[in-house]
Design an enzyme around this catalytic site. Structure first.
Site, PDB file in Angstrom:
ATOM      1  N   GLU A  46      -4.494   3.026   6.724  1.00 22.49           N
ATOM      2  CA  GLU A  46      -4.338   2.574   5.320  1.00 22.49           C
ATOM      3  C   GLU A  46      -5.165   3.668   4.593  1.00 22.49           C
ATOM      4  OE1 GLU A  46      -6.203  -0.695   1.766  1.00 22.49           O
ATOM      5  OE2 GLU A  46      -5.514  -1.224   3.857  1.00 22.49           O
ATOM      6  N   SER A  70     -11.202  -0.054   3.699  1.00 25.71           N
ATOM      7  CA  SER A  70     -10.078  -0.735   4.805  1.00 25.71           C
ATOM      8  C   SER A  70      -9.666   0.526   5.526  1.00 25.71           C
ATOM      9  CB  SER A  70      -9.204  -1.463   4.261  1.00 25.71           C
ATOM     10  OG  SER A  70     -10.041  -2.447   3.455  1.00 25.71           O
ATOM     11  N   ARG A 108       0.736  -1.167   0.012  1.00 24.77           N
ATOM     12  CA  ARG A 108       0.006  -0.045  -0.050  1.00 24.77           C
ATOM     13  C   ARG A 108       0.763   1.365   0.013  1.00 24.77           C
ATOM     14  NH1 ARG A 108      -2.470  -3.650  -1.149  1.00 24.77           N
ATOM     15  NH2 ARG A 108      -4.240  -4.652  -0.291  1.00 24.77           N
TER      16      ARG A 108
END
Length: 323
Positions: free
Chosen positions: A316, A246, A197
């Site tokens: 995130e 998320s 990520r």
């Protein structure tokens, strides 16, 4: 990074307004003669992000096409911070608003096309659903997981978006990026130095297009896999709410949702923000949450998880702007 000057003005649509359009009472940050996109001062962003919360952008620019965006950023020449905004699905815009320029890529940047050798060429504003559907129709496999990413090419190229066992680093060939000073360059995937990520794209760089590599496949089988992904998301995630996707990255060998649940945070509330009962790695705006509520709830979850098991969860979701 090994920047290569990009001279093929890919994804360029020379439509758009015949002259610049500026909304707001203050002076524009750059000369706008010949700029054909829409420039708005003090632009509300809450309606543009999934959480439906947050402040205003000092300036919101919606370029008419690639030439227009390149010229605008060249004139800006790095004098103000720049942030690209896609679907706003994985973002908290803080209540104090976003300084500088927010760039929103519209229809001229939202195309996806299948090329030879199972390559997909996509604009930075193209959604994961459009890209995966275009691949399916062309018999290109390997991009089905993009059906499960609620964002645009620009966002998931920057963040190495992933779902259902795959991520963008598995399929990206290269991408076209406008740097803050207005230079258009092509970056091969290796230059992005992908990790989980995260990429090495510079702050303020705007991804305007990308090429993805797939493999030959049967459209029916590809469609079946995409339907499976869509059903799994519908069954497990609070998609019908004001959410942000998320919230936390999965720690090595562990699931963030499970750590949140074990720390007793399922359904936890702060103001109008709540940890989803359906999926504990999602937060939702129950109706009137501020961005401070949402971010504060996330920090409280991080605190409780660390107290419970010693794991420090990493965000995130992007958190941008002034508190």
């Amino acid at each position: 990074m090994n920047f290569r000057q990009h001279n093929d003005w890919a994804m360029n649509d020379r439509g758009g307004a015949p002259s610049s359009e500026v909304e707001g009472a203050v002076s524009a940050p750059v000369p706008i003669e010949g700029i054909r996109g829409k420039l708005t001062a003090d632009a509300p962003l809450a309606k543009l992000v999934w959480f439906k919360a947050g402040g205003h952008a000092d300036w919101l620019f919606e370029p008419a096409d690639l030439d227009d965006l390149t010229e605008f950023l060249a004139r800006l020449d790095g004098q103000l911070p720049v942030m690209a905004l896609g679907l706003g699905s994985n973002m908290i815009v803080r209540d104090g608003g976003v300084p500088g320029i927010v760039i929103r890529l519209g229809k001229p940047f939202s195309k996806a096309e299948a090329l030879d050798d199972c390559i997909l060429s996509c604009g930075g504003g193209a959604s994961g659903i459009l890209v995966s559907s275009t691949a399916r129709d062309a018999g290109v496999a390997g991009l089905e997981f993009l059906r499960g990413i609620p964002g645009t090419v620009g966002g998931f190229v920057r963040m190495n978006g992933g779902a259902y066992g795959r991520e963008v680093s598995d399929i990206l060939i290269d991408c076209d990026v406008i740097l803050p000073g207005g230079e258009l360059v092509t970056l091969p995937a290796a230059d992005l130095q992908y990790t989980y990520r995260h990429s090495a794209l510079p702050d303020g760089a705007v991804v305007v297009s990308a090429r993805f590599q797939g493999t030959p496949g049967d459209p029916k089988e590809i469609g079946t896999e995409m339907d499976r992904i869509a059903e799994a998301r519908e069954n497990s995630q609070p998609l019908r709410t004001k959410t942000g996707g998320s919230t936390f990255k999965n720690p090595d060998g562990q699931k963030a949702w499970q750590l949140v649940d074990e720390a007793g945070c399922r359904g936890l509330m702060m103001g109008g923000a709540q940890v989803s009962e359906k999926h504990t790695n999602f937060m939702i705006n129950t109706g009137d949450a501020t961005s401070a509520d949402i971010e504060g709830l996330g920090e409280e979850v991080r605190r409780r998880v660390y107290a419970h098991c010693g794991v420090e969860l990493e965000w995130e979701i992007q958190r941008v702007g002034r508190a």
